[in-house]
Enzyme design. Structure first.
Site, short mmCIF file in Angstrom:
data_model
loop_
_atom_site.label_atom_id
_atom_site.label_comp_id
_atom_site.label_asym_id
_atom_site.label_seq_id
_atom_site.Cartn_x
_atom_site.Cartn_y
_atom_site.Cartn_z
N GLY A 230 67.90 10.67 20.60
CA GLY A 230 67.97 11.23 19.79
C GLY A 230 68.11 9.86 18.38
O GLY A 230 68.51 10.58 17.25
N PRO A 271 65.19 8.75 25.46
CA PRO A 271 64.58 8.66 24.11
C PRO A 271 63.05 9.35 23.83
O PRO A 271 62.20 9.19 24.74
CB PRO A 271 64.07 7.54 23.64
CG PRO A 271 64.53 5.95 24.68
CD PRO A 271 64.74 7.04 25.80
N CYS A 361 47.92 30.24 4.20
CA CYS A 361 47.98 31.23 3.70
C CYS A 361 49.49 31.22 3.41
O CYS A 361 49.74 32.83 3.12
CB CYS A 361 47.08 33.11 4.26
SG CYS A 361 45.51 32.40 4.36
N GLU A 362 50.13 30.30 3.06
CA GLU A 362 51.74 30.43 2.16
C GLU A 362 51.66 29.47 1.82
O GLU A 362 51.20 28.17 2.01
CB GLU A 362 52.76 31.12 3.26
CG GLU A 362 52.41 30.15 5.13
CD GLU A 362 53.19 30.39 5.87
OE1 GLU A 362 54.30 30.65 5.99
OE2 GLU A 362 52.73 30.65 6.54
N1 LLP Z 1 66.23 14.19 25.84
C1 LLP Z 1 66.82 16.24 26.20
C2 LLP Z 1 67.90 17.08 26.60
C3 LLP Z 1 66.49 16.80 24.59
O1 LLP Z 1 66.47 17.61 24.60
C4 LLP Z 1 65.64 16.00 23.53
C5 LLP Z 1 65.20 16.28 22.07
C6 LLP Z 1 65.67 14.11 23.78
C7 LLP Z 1 66.07 13.71 25.09
C8 LLP Z 1 64.93 13.09 23.20
O2 LLP Z 1 65.45 13.66 21.80
P1 LLP Z 1 65.02 12.19 20.58
O3 LLP Z 1 64.79 10.86 21.31
O4 LLP Z 1 63.78 12.42 20.67
O5 LLP Z 1 66.01 12.44 19.25
N2 LLP Z 1 61.36 19.20 17.50
C9 LLP Z 1 62.45 18.87 16.65
C10 LLP Z 1 63.22 17.57 17.61
C11 LLP Z 1 63.54 18.34 18.67
C12 LLP Z 1 64.57 17.18 19.64
C13 LLP Z 1 64.70 18.20 20.66
N3 LLP Z 1 65.63 17.44 22.02
C14 LLP Z 1 62.13 18.00 15.08
O6 LLP Z 1 60.48 18.03 14.95
O7 LLP Z 1 62.47 16.98 14.95
#
Ligand code: LLP
Length: 444
Positions: A230, A271, A361-362
């Site tokens: 996160g 992460p 196309c948008e």
């Molecule tokens: N662990 C789990 C179970 C997760 O679902 C996620 C991300 C992470 C770890 C890693 O999170 P991060 O460190 O990357 O924040 N497509 C979206 C982000 C979706 C994140 C989903 N889960 C975007 O492009 O912002």
């Protein structure tokens, strides 16, 4: 301000454009490794890389070699990790709707951990061979993070995980204990692109308190406590917490709760974005510049298909010109003519706002109000920063554009393609046209 985001210098950009064209995803191995080492130096517990951020097998291989496990959310991500030489026992499988086939595949290759998300899934586990695999429960800690609603996942009203306050988490622990499932730990992931750690801390504390409660009530000893990912990154002006402070803040909050109960689980994090985003750029060529309704439009050879994040989350990026059309015209094969600069569009742009647009196309705006030089012209090459996470992994073939290649800049400075560009033949390979539709006859 110290800006650690990777960016190409013009010489690198010129070589990349000459060899691979645009659009192109580029990742810098040195930046990847530096970030991974910063996490490793700051966190004593176990670290996994959330593959969804960038599941190129070579990236997963680098993460593994830097001491990370791999968090996979599907059979496809697991296969990408195995293809990158990551042993199955270093992988953890997530997902809120894993199919039985996916679970069986993961177990058959000896995946290290599976994280169960709901009771329907736990039911599927009964009778399966968990001899090589440990089980965790994903919990919903009831934490509302400050981020885009589509990437908020820790709140009470969520499809993810067993609710602690609603009692499902406790029932799930009992379910596992009663049926002899190899439950070793608990997990949460509260949200993504979080610039300060209060949500992850609250999630970790909720997990720690739950672990203590389960020890007291059932004598179950939590061996692994995973607070997910996160941590946010710099896209425009964001200033995320430094990795070391972030890691320390989690441990400082969670440890005392566990210590007081004599629990000493391995702490874990996974992460995604913060490990890879700032190591990547995307290169585009400007194809058109036009004025309309008091605005300058700069149109590039990418957009919704190669990065849907602006459309999905209103995501913003920084972009800069890295080569001008005159640099580029020396590089291109003679067949790929760069259009001559339009004298009407050079020089003063008289303070007009500029919108960076895509080719789909948008109205696929990449950046609403972008600061680009007055003399931007077709043929100029732009680099968009911090695109190492959730760009190539979320790309599509909208308008049937083949997906771009990813080039890794090795620590030696060499370029290697780690995902080659798709071809039109590959896109057509999926098509099946019933024979009668191909017969030449009059249309009715
Ligand atoms: N662990 C789990 C179970 C997760 O679902 C996620 C991300 C992470 C770890 C890693 O999170 P991060 O460190 O990357 O924040 N497509 C979206 C982000 C979706 C994140 C989903 N889960 C975007 O492009 O912002």
């Amino acid at each position: 301000m110290n800006d650690p985001r990777f960016r190409l210098n013009p010489a690198q950009a010129a070589e990349l454009v000459a060899q691979f064209g645009t659009p192109l995803y580029v990742l810098d191995e040195a930046t990847l490794r530096t970030t991974m080492r910063a996490y490793r130096a700051s966190f004593e517990g176990r670290l996994s890389f959330a593959a969804k951020a960038n599941p190129a097998s070579a990236v997963l291989a680098i993460a593994y070699r830097e001491g990370f496990g791999i968090d996979v959310a599907s059979e496809g991500e697991l296969r990408a990790a195995l293809y990158g030489g990551v042993p199955a026992e270093a992988c953890t499988m997530h997902g809120n709707n894993k199919s039985l086939a996916e679970i069986q595949f993961a177990l058959s290759v000896g995946i290290g951990e599976i994280v169960a998300d709901n009771f329907s899934e736990l039911d599927k586990f009964i009778g399966l061979d968990f001899s090589m695999t440990r089980l965790l429960l994903r919990l919903a800690p009831g934490v509302d993070p400050i981020t885009h609603e589509k990437i908020s996942t820790g709140q009470e009203d969520t499809k993810f995980g067993f609710s602690i306050s609603g009692g499902d988490a406790e029932r799930a622990v009992k379910y596992c204990l009663d049926r002899g499932l190899p439950l070793v730990g608990i997990h949460c992931h509260v949200g993504s692109q979080l610039l300060e750690p209060s949500a992850q801390i609250a999630g970790g504390e909720a997990l720690a308190r739950f672990a203590v409660e389960m020890l007291t009530k059932y004598g179950w000893r939590c061996e692994l406590l995973n607070v997910g990912g996160g941590l946010g990154v710099r896209y425009i002006h964001e200033e995320p917490m430094p990795i070391a402070d972030y890691c320390a803040s989690i441990v400082t909050a969670v440890k005392p709760i566990l210590d007081a109960a004599g629990l000493d689980p391995v702490l874990a994090q996974e992460p995604g974005r913060s490990l890879v985003a700032e190591a990547g750029v995307t290169l585009y060529t400007v194809g058109a510049v036009k004025l309309a309704a008091g605005r300058r439009y700069v149109v590039v050879d990418g957009g919704l298909a190669e990065n849907p994040r602006p459309a999905l989350y209103g995501a913003e990026y920084a972009v800069e010109r890295v080569l001008s059309h005159s640099d580029v015209s020396n590089l291109r094969p003679a067949t790929e003519l760069t259009p001559a600069p339009n004298p009407l569009l050079t020089g003063e742009r008289m303070g007009l706002p500029t919108r960076l647009s895509g080719r789909h196309c948008e109205t696929d705006t990449l950046i609403e109000d972008v600061d680009l030089p007055d003399d931007i012209q077709p043929g100029d090459v732009l680099q968009k920063l911090a695109t190492g996470a959730y760009s190539s992994s979320m790309a599509s073939n909208y308008n049937r554009y083949p997906r771009p290649a990813t080039v890794l800049i090795r620590t030696t400075g060499d370029f290697v393609v780690i995902q080659r560009a798709e071809t039109h033949d590959e896109l057509l390979a999926r098509e099946q046209v019933p024979a009668d539709l191909l017969q030449t006859k009059e249309r009715s």
